[in-house]
Design a protein around this motif. Structure first.
Motif, mmCIF file in Angstrom:
data_model
loop_
_atom_site.group_PDB
_atom_site.id
_atom_site.type_symbol
_atom_site.label_atom_id
_atom_site.label_comp_id
_atom_site.label_asym_id
_atom_site.label_seq_id
_atom_site.Cartn_x
_atom_site.Cartn_y
_atom_site.Cartn_z
ATOM 1 N N SER A 167 0.802 -1.222 0.000
ATOM 2 C CA SER A 167 0.000 0.000 0.000
ATOM 3 C C SER A 167 0.829 1.263 0.000
ATOM 4 O O SER A 167 0.308 2.354 0.204
ATOM 5 C CB SER A 167 -0.918 0.015 1.224
ATOM 6 O OG SER A 167 -0.156 0.071 2.414
ATOM 7 N N GLY A 168 2.147 1.122 -0.199
ATOM 8 C CA GLY A 168 3.035 2.266 -0.106
ATOM 9 C C GLY A 168 3.654 2.356 1.273
ATOM 10 O O GLY A 168 3.218 1.697 2.218
ATOM 11 N N CYS A 203 4.282 3.738 -8.399
ATOM 12 C CA CYS A 203 2.855 3.507 -8.150
ATOM 13 C C CYS A 203 2.237 2.884 -9.398
ATOM 14 O O CYS A 203 2.430 3.378 -10.509
ATOM 15 C CB CYS A 203 2.159 4.822 -7.810
ATOM 16 S SG CYS A 203 0.426 4.649 -7.339
ATOM 17 N N THR A 213 -1.242 1.627 -9.500
ATOM 18 C CA THR A 213 -2.682 1.442 -9.349
ATOM 19 C C THR A 213 -3.438 2.103 -10.492
ATOM 20 O O THR A 213 -3.340 3.318 -10.692
ATOM 21 C CB THR A 213 -3.162 2.022 -8.015
ATOM 22 O OG1 THR A 213 -2.359 1.487 -6.971
ATOM 23 C CG2 THR A 213 -4.611 1.667 -7.764
ATOM 24 N N CYS A 231 -2.050 7.164 -7.309
ATOM 25 C CA CYS A 231 -0.848 7.554 -8.030
ATOM 26 C C CYS A 231 -0.875 9.049 -8.355
ATOM 27 O O CYS A 231 -1.948 9.627 -8.559
ATOM 28 C CB CYS A 231 -0.712 6.759 -9.330
ATOM 29 S SG CYS A 231 -0.588 4.979 -9.089
ATOM 30 N N GLY A 236 5.720 6.070 -4.401
ATOM 31 C CA GLY A 236 5.721 4.870 -3.584
ATOM 32 C C GLY A 236 5.170 5.070 -2.188
ATOM 33 O O GLY A 236 5.116 4.127 -1.399
ATOM 34 N N ALA A 294 2.074 7.460 -1.271
ATOM 35 C CA ALA A 294 0.621 7.498 -1.504
ATOM 36 C C ALA A 294 -0.179 7.263 -0.231
ATOM 37 O O ALA A 294 -1.072 6.426 -0.179
ATOM 38 C CB ALA A 294 0.244 6.477 -2.580
ATOM 39 N N CYS A 295 0.156 8.022 0.811
ATOM 40 C CA CYS A 295 -0.557 7.891 2.085
ATOM 41 C C CYS A 295 -1.787 8.792 2.051
ATOM 42 O O CYS A 295 -1.818 9.845 2.688
ATOM 43 C CB CYS A 295 0.368 8.263 3.244
ATOM 44 S SG CYS A 295 1.889 7.295 3.301
ATOM 45 N N CYS A 314 -1.118 4.414 3.620
ATOM 46 C CA CYS A 314 0.020 3.506 3.444
ATOM 47 C C CYS A 314 0.378 2.800 4.743
ATOM 48 O O CYS A 314 1.510 2.367 4.924
ATOM 49 C CB CYS A 314 1.221 4.277 2.909
ATOM 50 S SG CYS A 314 1.758 5.591 4.014
ATOM 51 N N GLY A 321 1.729 -1.021 4.411
ATOM 52 C CA GLY A 321 3.073 -1.089 3.857
ATOM 53 C C GLY A 321 4.115 -0.508 4.794
ATOM 54 O O GLY A 321 5.246 -1.000 4.873
ATOM 55 N N GLN A 340 3.550 0.879 -4.728
ATOM 56 C CA GLN A 340 2.136 1.050 -4.378
ATOM 57 C C GLN A 340 1.257 0.364 -5.425
ATOM 58 O O GLN A 340 1.358 0.640 -6.623
ATOM 59 C CB GLN A 340 1.833 2.547 -4.312
ATOM 60 C CG GLN A 340 0.380 2.929 -4.406
ATOM 61 C CD GLN A 340 -0.440 2.462 -3.231
ATOM 62 O OE1 GLN A 340 -1.107 1.450 -3.327
ATOM 63 N NE2 GLN A 340 -0.396 3.196 -2.142
#
Length: 886
Positions: free
Chosen positions: A179-180, A201, A203, A215, A232, A234-235, A244, A247, A279
């Motif tokens: 999930s990043g 990313c 997705t 992304c 990477g 992407a919270c 995130c 991850g 991600q």
């Protein structure tokens, strides 16, 4: 586009048994980048004769300055190929050829070679000088690389001990498809530098399916696109998916930074490895779930393959992702297009030495796993319960599960919690533990190194050295038993682990499972086996030279002894202070190197079964059992040598039953401060020496220089299985698992809920029902005791609770030696060591603290002013800490 939707697993790494065999076709298909080698199986006799000068470690000069012999590690100037048998034969031939070039008598204790072009042995200055110039050697160095190591739960997998030996994942990279990762989280930073060195990313944004991409610009990274840390991370989702978070938690388990503020003793499995954050998760708003698409996972894997040159040292891909609806009972390599594509992507990475490590899933299935763990070329990971060591109830299980790792609540980093770890459980957490282990092994066996190992090689290494976990389940077709190995990194790396502990006034020593001994702390009289002119303290354990094959160790105030080869040929070697003859060598001169205890000049004490030291005295049991006798030496002020006198002895003398008869039928002995007690073969206990505080347990304070029976332990209805003596008190474990103590009780060291002296044995108690506002605490006898260690003013015992070894302590707590969870003396047994004492194998209640040997690590707490806890510092520890033992 129809895609498989997979969901993120919030899981913890656990140990699982690998019952799946790598198909022959797959093994044959797997390749490792070709490397030039200097030799092949059977060519050891054709070693190069004109190599570059061997690489030399100056630390050897420092060690030889204080000792005539020291341990050397030699890298032979050859590389080996062929089968294991061929490589082993070639390695042994090369070692024999090298040894033949060394001066006679200049080496000893040569270790077995195995299949590696290395050698290890004790070497003198003459041998080291020869090695430095030998054309048969590429490098020669000291056997003492030590750094600070700490961990919370990864001690069970051996990561703490491996980190302490300098294996921390240096030069490796792990990719996290998840999930990043919050790359700026403090637990994932070293100073101002993030451990996340790359990101992307993948997705896909699908508005028609209510699927949102995190992304940048909602545009996935191109398959050949550049790395981007922002992509990477992407919270973005703080409501349902925590952005995130998953991850970030996984990244911390792999590479968390030791010493992070607020994280206490926590560390990642491989704290020096670097991370790539990939991600692949999006947010499905109509279902309010965070999911990943198989196609995006595939794209991420292709990107990794295409950009792998950007990340030297890329070792593994962590995929803590699993399908939650479809159960695969067998290999799914050809199940459908998605599985076939995933198989091809995994294989492409595997062929260049990169493993794909995948969570088995958390549905609790007994006969199947999720995708993509069902693929035969992935490394399927299940979870164990870190408390019981058994399969976690939520973990999927089938023959596709190849490894277990701990998967019950594991603390790690979490967005929004910069100084507080968060606990999560699942196979998602077990998987990064294996990924971290993979990084540690790749540090030792890099693809570009002289001894490369394929993915299959490393998997086999982790499998063959793991702790086998057996799980029997009931299926529709009947019962089935899975046997899966739980990772043991320490064993996989071939590193020793502490199994015994000894401690003096302000120093401590461990005996490792390979028979070596290491000590740390004060060295003012050579108790570390180092000349005090060189150093008077050492906070990093130093290996005791001249000791190999040690079966056990013991320590007095300022000296230590080790048993070498117990049994008929068992001898004792001692070093350190010798002012009252405690080294047993006929003199009173201190010794900085171990010397053999002798009954007379040139005649070694032999047949030693066990040995015990305290203050300035030592006793050894010879031929333990029906014919067992005891010989003692050293200080005898209180008659503690049991020979009927109070004269100090610099050589062993017999403990006598009376004026002329030698005490016989001895099974074990424990030396205390001025008092000694023997466990007899009949199960009775007999004591001699000082009895000022009632340490005989015979309802008197009358002193005897001959053994006196302890009251109540009669060898008929009540039998002892072990005994330990401290300062003015003693404790005995009964064959029933109960524990009785007697003597002085100023600080509650008898553990019977009082501070009143007792001249006869009393039961050690433990709280059965905690106190309430209306009712005092209720106590029961401590049960299931397997071992006890009595210190100066506190005592500790190992007891089985629901079949699991745990530690209980009581008495004085001035140095927080009772475990640190509470501050203050305790007059009843208290379990304050918690999970860190689970699986305890040995312990010592020392004058300065408590040290517990658990699988692959040493748990220490207490006073550390001379570095005696072996932590690399002289800071006292009021909370338990993993020590640097090796």
């Amino acid at each position: 586009m129809v895609v498989l939707v997979t969901s993120c697993l919030i899981a913890i790494t656990t140990a699982t048994v690998n019952t799946r065999q790598v198909p022959a076709a797959l093994a044959a298909q797997e390749t490792v980048p070709a490397l030039a080698t200097a030799g092949s199986a059977g060519d050891a006799a054709n070693l190069p004769t004109t190599p570059k000068s061997p690489v030399f470690d100056p630390a050897l000069d420092q060690q030889l300055a204080v000792s005539p012999m020291t341990t050397v590690l030699v890298r032979l100037n050859t590389d080996l190929t062929g089968t294991d048998q061929q490589r082993a034969a070639s390695a042994q031939s090369a070692v024999n050829q090298l040894l033949a070039t060394l001066p006679t008598g200049s080496y000893a204790d040569v270790a077995k070679t195995g299949v590696l072009p290395i050698a290890s042995f004790q070497a003198s200055r003459a041998a080291v000088d020869a090695l430095k110039a030998s054309p048969l050697v590429r490098a020669v160095g000291a056997d003492e690389p030590m750094t600070v190591a700490s961990a919370e739960s990864n001690y069970r997998s051996g990561a703490a001990a491996s980190n302490a030996n300098g294996v921390k994942g240096d030069g490796t990279v792990i990719a996290v498809i998840d999930s990043g990762i919050e790359s700026s989280h403090p637990y994932l930073m070293r100073g101002q530098t993030s451990k996340v060195i790359g990101g992307a990313c993948f997705t896909t944004d699908l508005p028609q399916q209510n699927f949102q991409s995190p992304c940048p610009n909602e545009t996935p990274t191109d398959i050949n696109g550049a790395s981007s840390l922002a992509a990477g991370a992407a919270c973005t989702w703080s409501d349902i998916g925590n952005g995130c978070a998953h991850g970030t938690h996984i990244g911390g388990i792999i590479a968390g930074e030791p010493g992070t503020t607020g994280f206490g003793d926590l560390s990642g499995v491989a704290p020096n490895t670097k991370l790539i954050a990939l991600q692949v998760f999006g947010y499905k708003s109509d279902q309010q779930v965070v999911t990943a698409l198989t196609s995006d996972v595939l794209t991420a894997m292709q990107w990794l393959y295409n950009r792998r040159a950007d990340f030297p040292g890329l070792s593994a891909v962590n995929i803590s992702i699993a399908s939650t609806t479809t159960k695969y009972s067998g290999a799914c390599d050809t199940e459908n297009a998605a599985q076939q594509d995933m198989f091809a992507a995994v294989q492409a990475l595997r062929d260049v030495g990169i493993a794909t490590i995948v969570a088995a899933g958390n549905s609790g299935w007994n006969d199947g796993v999720s995708s993509p763990a069902c693929l035969s070329n992935t490394i399927g990971v299940g979870a164990i319960d870190d408390t019981t060591g058994q399969r976690a109830s939520f973990s999927n299980l089938s023959t596709a599960v190849e490894l277990f790792a701990p998967g019950t609540p594991t603390p790690s980093s979490w967005p929004g919690y910069p100084s507080t770890p968060k606990m999560e459980s699942g196979t998602s957490q077990a998987t990064p533990a294996v990924a971290g282990a993979w990084a540690l092994l790749r540090q030792k066996y890099p693809i570009s190194g002289s001894n490369p190992k394929s993915v299959t090689d490393i998997l086999n290494l982790l499998s063959s050295t793991g702790t086998k976990v057996s799980t029997t389940v009931t299926l529709a077709s009947g019962s089935a038993t899975y046997i899966v190995p739980s990772i043991n990194i320490n064993r996989a790396l071939g590193m020793p682990a502490p199994t015994r502990v000894a401690a003096g006034t302000n120093f401590a020593c461990t005996r490792d499972d390979n028979g070596t001994v290491a000590c740390s702390g004060a060295n003012d009289v050579g108790q570390l086996s180092i000349n005090p002119a060189t150093t008077t303290t050492r906070s990093i354990p130093a290996r005791v030279t001249g000791i190999s094959g040690a079966a056990d160790i013991t320590a007095g105030d300022n000296f230590a002894c080790a048993i070498i080869t117990p049994g008929a040929s068992g001898t004792v070697r001692c070093w350190g202070s010798n002012n009252v003859g405690q080294l047993g060598n006929g003199s009173t001169a201190n010794a900085f190197t171990p010397g053999t205890v002798q009954t007379s000049a040139g005649v070694n004490l032999s047949g030693v079964s066990s040995v015990s030291s305290k203050s300035g005295s030592t006793c050894a049991v010879l031929s333990a059992g029906v014919s067992g006798t005891v010989k003692c030496w050293g200080q005898n002020t209180f008659g503690q040598l049991g020979d009927g006198t109070s004269v100090d002895r610099s050589r062993p003398v017999d403990v006598k039953a009376s004026g002329s008869a030698v005490l016989s039928g001895v099974k074990a002995v424990s030396m205390g401060t001025g008092t000694a007690c023997a466990l007899m073969n009949t199960g009775t206990v007999r004591c001699w020496g000082s009895n000022a505080f009632g340490s005989y347990g015979n309802n008197t304070t009358t002193t005897s220089t001959y053994p006196v029976a302890v009251s109540g332990i009669n060898g008929i209805g009540v039998k002892a299985s072990s005994v330990s003596v401290g300062f003015g008190y003693a404790c005995a474990v009964l064959t029933t698992g109960a524990l009785k103590c007697w003597g002085i009780n100023t600080y509650g060291q008898l553990g019977n809920t009082t501070t009143t002296q007792s001249l006869v044995p009393v039961d050690v108690k433990v709280i059965a029902t905690p106190a309430t506002q209306s009712q005092p605490a209720a106590y029961a006898n401590l049960a299931g005791v397997t071992a006890v260690s009595v210190g100066s003013f506190h005592a500790c015992a190992i007891a089985l609770v629901a079949g699991i070894s745990q530690v209980f302590c009581w008495g004085y707590d001035g140095d927080r030696q009772l475990g640190g969870a509470l501050n203050g003396n305790r007059s009843a047994a208290t379990a304050m060591f918690g999970s860190k004492s689970i699986g305890a194998k040995a312990l010592i209640a020392s004058p300065f603290g408590t040290m517990i040997a658990v699988p692959n690590a040493l748990d220490a707490v207490g006073r550390n002013t001379d570095g005696q806890l072996g932590l690399g510092t002289t800071t006292n520890r009021i909370i338990q800490t993993w020590s640097l033992r090796f």
